[in-house]
Each structure stands twice: as structure tokens, then as C-alpha cells.
Design an enzyme around this catalytic site. Sequence first.
Site, mmCIF file in Angstrom:
data_model
loop_
_atom_site.group_PDB
_atom_site.id
_atom_site.type_symbol
_atom_site.label_atom_id
_atom_site.label_comp_id
_atom_site.label_asym_id
_atom_site.label_seq_id
_atom_site.Cartn_x
_atom_site.Cartn_y
_atom_site.Cartn_z
ATOM 1 N N HIS A 262 71.829 64.900 20.134
ATOM 2 C CA HIS A 262 70.587 66.022 19.966
ATOM 3 C C HIS A 262 69.256 66.307 20.361
ATOM 4 C CE1 HIS A 262 69.502 68.952 17.319
ATOM 5 N NE2 HIS A 262 68.857 69.047 16.209
ATOM 6 N N HIS A 301 77.935 70.970 24.545
ATOM 7 C CA HIS A 301 77.281 71.967 23.863
ATOM 8 C C HIS A 301 78.179 72.842 22.433
ATOM 9 C CE1 HIS A 301 74.426 74.924 20.817
ATOM 10 N NE2 HIS A 301 73.539 73.400 21.675
ATOM 11 N N ASP A 357 69.070 70.184 27.962
ATOM 12 C CA ASP A 357 67.980 68.558 28.184
ATOM 13 C C ASP A 357 68.642 68.708 29.603
ATOM 14 O OD1 ASP A 357 69.358 68.426 25.362
ATOM 15 O OD2 ASP A 357 67.467 68.295 25.419
HETATM 16 C C1 SDX Z 1 71.014 69.621 22.224
HETATM 17 O O1 SDX Z 1 73.283 71.779 18.290
HETATM 18 C C2 SDX Z 1 72.072 72.557 19.240
HETATM 19 O O2 SDX Z 1 72.023 73.758 19.281
HETATM 20 C C3 SDX Z 1 70.962 71.555 19.562
HETATM 21 C C4 SDX Z 1 70.856 71.407 20.932
HETATM 22 C C5 SDX Z 1 69.281 72.440 20.036
HETATM 23 O O3 SDX Z 1 68.639 73.430 21.080
HETATM 24 O O4 SDX Z 1 68.950 71.913 19.025
HETATM 25 O O5 SDX Z 1 71.228 72.555 21.647
HETATM 26 C C6 SDX Z 1 69.580 70.989 21.506
HETATM 27 O O6 SDX Z 1 71.025 68.632 21.049
HETATM 28 C C7 SDX Z 1 71.649 70.173 22.697
HETATM 29 C C8 SDX Z 1 72.979 68.923 23.215
HETATM 30 C C9 SDX Z 1 72.016 67.258 24.263
HETATM 31 N N1 SDX Z 1 73.543 66.571 23.762
HETATM 32 C C10 SDX Z 1 73.345 65.315 25.100
HETATM 33 O O7 SDX Z 1 73.349 66.379 26.193
HETATM 34 C C11 SDX Z 1 74.844 64.707 24.979
HETATM 35 C C12 SDX Z 1 75.953 64.757 25.647
HETATM 36 N N2 SDX Z 1 76.241 66.161 24.961
HETATM 37 C C13 SDX Z 1 77.608 65.962 23.994
HETATM 38 O O8 SDX Z 1 77.807 64.474 23.421
HETATM 39 C C14 SDX Z 1 78.271 66.338 23.271
HETATM 40 O O9 SDX Z 1 78.610 67.661 24.124
HETATM 41 C C15 SDX Z 1 78.049 67.492 21.909
HETATM 42 C C16 SDX Z 1 77.297 66.643 21.422
HETATM 43 C C17 SDX Z 1 76.802 67.455 22.007
HETATM 44 C C18 SDX Z 1 78.879 68.455 21.781
HETATM 45 O O10 SDX Z 1 79.581 67.747 20.651
HETATM 46 P P1 SDX Z 1 80.973 68.556 20.147
HETATM 47 O O11 SDX Z 1 80.787 69.673 20.369
HETATM 48 O O12 SDX Z 1 80.576 67.538 19.039
HETATM 49 O O13 SDX Z 1 82.077 67.724 21.135
HETATM 50 P P2 SDX Z 1 82.770 66.850 21.511
HETATM 51 O O14 SDX Z 1 82.159 65.931 20.966
HETATM 52 O O15 SDX Z 1 84.132 66.849 20.158
HETATM 53 O O16 SDX Z 1 83.465 67.018 22.929
HETATM 54 C C19 SDX Z 1 84.413 67.592 22.877
HETATM 55 C C20 SDX Z 1 85.173 66.933 24.157
HETATM 56 C C21 SDX Z 1 85.711 65.280 24.261
HETATM 57 O O17 SDX Z 1 86.714 64.871 25.229
HETATM 58 P P3 SDX Z 1 88.449 64.997 24.208
HETATM 59 O O18 SDX Z 1 87.701 64.137 23.039
HETATM 60 O O19 SDX Z 1 88.311 66.168 23.585
HETATM 61 O O20 SDX Z 1 89.725 64.681 25.023
HETATM 62 O O21 SDX Z 1 84.758 67.187 25.330
HETATM 63 C C22 SDX Z 1 84.391 65.929 25.074
HETATM 64 C C23 SDX Z 1 84.014 64.989 24.562
HETATM 65 O O22 SDX Z 1 84.428 63.799 24.740
HETATM 66 N N3 SDX Z 1 82.560 66.244 25.957
HETATM 67 C C24 SDX Z 1 81.664 65.212 26.798
HETATM 68 C C25 SDX Z 1 80.525 65.682 26.589
HETATM 69 N N4 SDX Z 1 80.206 66.167 25.563
HETATM 70 C C26 SDX Z 1 81.979 66.335 25.141
HETATM 71 N N5 SDX Z 1 82.256 64.643 27.461
HETATM 72 C C27 SDX Z 1 81.722 63.839 28.938
HETATM 73 N N6 SDX Z 1 80.280 64.272 28.725
HETATM 74 C C28 SDX Z 1 79.875 64.944 27.813
HETATM 75 N N7 SDX Z 1 78.567 64.952 27.827
#
Ligand code: SDX
Length: 423
Positions: A262, A301, A357
Site C-alpha cells: 500500500h 493497482h 508510488d
Molecule cells: C497504493 O487501493 C488504492 O487506491 C491504493 C493507493 C491509494 O492511493 O490509496 O492507490 C496507493 O497502494 C498503490 C499501490 C502501491 N503498491 C505497489 O506498488 C506494490 C506492487 N503492486 C502490487 O503488489 C499490486 O499490484 C497491488 C497490491 C497494488 C494490487 O494487487 P491486486 O489487485 O491484489 O492484484 P494481484 O496481487 O492479485 O495481482 C494480479 C496479478 C498477479 O499475477 P498472477 O497471479 O495473475 O499470475 O498481477 C501480478 C500478480 O502476481 N502483479 C504483479 C504486480 N502487481 C500484480 N506482478 C509483478 N509486479 C507487480 N507490481
Amino acid sequence: MAETITITDDRTGQTVTVPIEGGVFPASAIRSLDPSLFVYDPAYMQTASCKSAITYLDGENGILRYRGYPIEQLAEKSTFLEVAYLLLEGELPNPDQLATWTHDITHHTFIHENMRKRFVDGFHYDAHPMGMFVSALAALGTFYDGAKDIDDEESRQRQVVRLIAKTPTIAAMCYRFSAGLPFNYPSNDISFPANFLSMMWKIGDEYELNPVLEKAMDVLFILHADHEQNCGTTAMRVVGSSNADPYSSAAAAASALYGPLHGGANEAVVRMLNDIGSIENVPAFIQSVKDGEGRLMGFGHRVYKNYDPRAKIIKQTAYDVFEVTGKNPLLDIALKLEEVALQDPYFVDRKLYPNVDFYSGLIYQAMGFPVEMFTVLFAIPRTAGWLAHWQELLADKEQKISRPRQWYVGPETRDYVPMSSRS
Ligand code: SDX
């Protein structure tokens, strides 16, 4: 054609038809079929937990609006204090309202001396500033008798002003403590962002404010002020639904924001860029992500399946800041990561784009903030969003204490086993 959904319980043949409004239908439809039947929805992926008029997101088209105003216009034309008022009150302030709001915030920036001289001294010398910030929010509530009077509108407003006004002071205090520097008192005659930067960096009476950095700080505060039902805001609403005071609820929200998935992602991005080390290492790092060895932090996201509109604005702001501070050498690695990822099917197929981020940490680092402060910089403005949702929750007659159910998969009933009979 009427927008409705009909659900049939095949066990009984009973059906129910309910309206679809605003993209949702009431879960009470399920209750009317079978009160002991629940929708299984881990992480609330397909659940609308509340009605809200504060922020609108369109993930497919990369749209973000605060109370209907596009984020691009607010970032260009507004200020954080004006945006905080907008989020809380629902309308842009007129000149008198803004003057009163600015006066109230400006004159509540001090924190009790016990916070500065006793509370903060309890931390270890290398305590993480975000851990200190979370603790300080909860502690702050213990200084105000009215904190728990959440049914009194005037008292609520006083706590709202205090929290928005004091988070920059607390944030600067956390940094100065961790850097072993003397604390700076707030000033009453400079802007909200300028006051924060001054409390962060002033040595003695020496601090020369750069207007470009003041503006960049204000834009970053605007961009981080709210974002619908994100993890931290959901925590604010869940804790607030028990009628906890707003300081304890904000501490819970800040705790959620602290997580690297997050708000902790901005710190994780810069650590990731440092670990990559050079542009030449980008292809190997991208491959390691695709091999499941870690995530491309700052990408992806839950809602945006297109470019996060805030990331575009932050990227432009970065160039403005680098004009003053000099370019952050990690920028080239970040740009290469983005270029490679946006052409790679692994990221394209999963609709993974830079989020808020990905570039923000590069700006913070160029402005001199240590990486440990990055999530604190996210929490300062997000306090306004948390409080806007808290106020909306308390005014919503359909809301009550949050208490979801579960899908029990544990053992059936069984008798106690005396120690002598255990293996
Ligand atoms: C913020 O919610 C909000 O609005 C949050 C925010 C706010 O203003 O409050 O916008 C702020 O939290 C932004 C996000 C910051 N986090 C990151 O940058 C961390 C990296 N990103 C993630 O871990 C991920 O993308 C999330 C947590 C942001 C979202 O995750 P989801 O929606 O639960 O998606 P998921 O984990 O189910 O992923 C779906 C697929 C998976 O692959 P498969 O299992 O389908 O093969 O996408 C892949 C994940 O492995 N994936 C990534 C990835 N993010 C998702 N693979 C590599 N790198 C990534 N960053």
C-alpha cells in the site's frame, strides 16, 4: 430495460429480483433468500462496502475526481488546504470559508510539549518514522477530552482540524528525532507545505524556501489526499464504525498504509531501484519478476487497469523538482523499467502500469527526504481523506459497526484430549 438482477436459490427454487443502481445491487437480496447464506469475497474484490460521494475512480480509463473535480485540474489550480476542505465539505470554499479554514489549520499546528519532550523520547534512536507516526496519531487523541465526543458535530470538527493541522508537525518531529536534530516549531505566516518543509529542514533560523519545491510538495499532497476505499481508508471506516475516536481510527488507517503493498510502496520502489543499480541490470530484474522472484514495486493497482492519472502528474512534477535539485540518478533506471515493462506481455496482459508510488519516491529523495520518511509523506495528506470518509460514515444512516461473516473450514466439534492422551 430495467436494470435488475434475479437470483435463484436452486435448493428451494426461490428467486429474488433486485435493482442494480450505480453499479451495485443490495446483498439483502441474498438475505431474503437464506439469512444463513453469505457471499464469499476475500479482500472484498467484488464488494462495495459503502456509499460515498467523495472520490470517483474509473480504473479502465484512468480517471480520478475529488467531489467531481478532475485530479489534473486540482493539481494544477488548487492547493492542498483547499482540496482538504473540498473533500470534507463537498464544495470548493468561497474566500471567507477558505480564510477561516486556513486560519483554523494554521493555529492548530502546535503539539503538546509532552509529545515532543517525553513521548517521542521513548522510541529507540533508529525507530522507523512511520512506526513513530502511527503511534503518535493514537497518542495525540489522549490529549483532548473531546476526542471521543464523536456524536457532537462541533467536537468532531475540532478533532478534524487538529489532525490535519498537526500531522505535518508530527511528521517533522519523527524525522528530526530520527536524525538527532533539534525540533522546529511551526510557523504561522507561511503556507501549509512551506511550514512542513521549514519544520523538516530549518537549522536555527536558517531555511531558504524554494517556491518550486513548495509547489511540488503541495501538488504531491493534493495527489495523495484521497483515493476511495483503499486499504487504509477501509481501515479508517472499519475502526470508526465502532465509534472509536478519530485519532485511534486514523492510527489504524496509517498502520494499513504502512504496508509495502500500500503506502509503503514508495519506499520499496527506491530500494528496488537501488538494488537494480544500473540500466544494464533492468532486463535481468524484469525477468526475475516474471519468474515470480518478487514484484515490480510501484506497478499495478486494484482499480487502475490503465495508467494511474496521479503517476502522470507526478512524473511531470519530478522534472520540475529536478530542475532545482538536480536529476535523481535513479530516474533513468525507473524510465527504463517503465519502457521495458509496458512492452512486455507479462505486465500488459495483467494490466500493470505505474501507480502513484512509482515516481513519487524519486521526487522525495531528490528533495532530501530519507526513504524512511516516504510513507509518512503519504500519510500527511491522506489524513484529510481518512477524515472525510470518517465523517461520511458517521452521517450514513445505513452504516453500523463493521462485522463481516466467514466461511468456516475448521474442524467439526470434538472432545477435549487430556495431556496423557496426546501424542
Ligand atoms: C497504493 O487501493 C488504492 O487506491 C491504493 C493507493 C491509494 O492511493 O490509496 O492507490 C496507493 O497502494 C498503490 C499501490 C502501491 N503498491 C505497489 O506498488 C506494490 C506492487 N503492486 C502490487 O503488489 C499490486 O499490484 C497491488 C497490491 C497494488 C494490487 O494487487 P491486486 O489487485 O491484489 O492484484 P494481484 O496481487 O492479485 O495481482 C494480479 C496479478 C498477479 O499475477 P498472477 O497471479 O495473475 O499470475 O498481477 C501480478 C500478480 O502476481 N502483479 C504483479 C504486480 N502487481 C500484480 N506482478 C509483478 N509486479 C507487480 N507490481
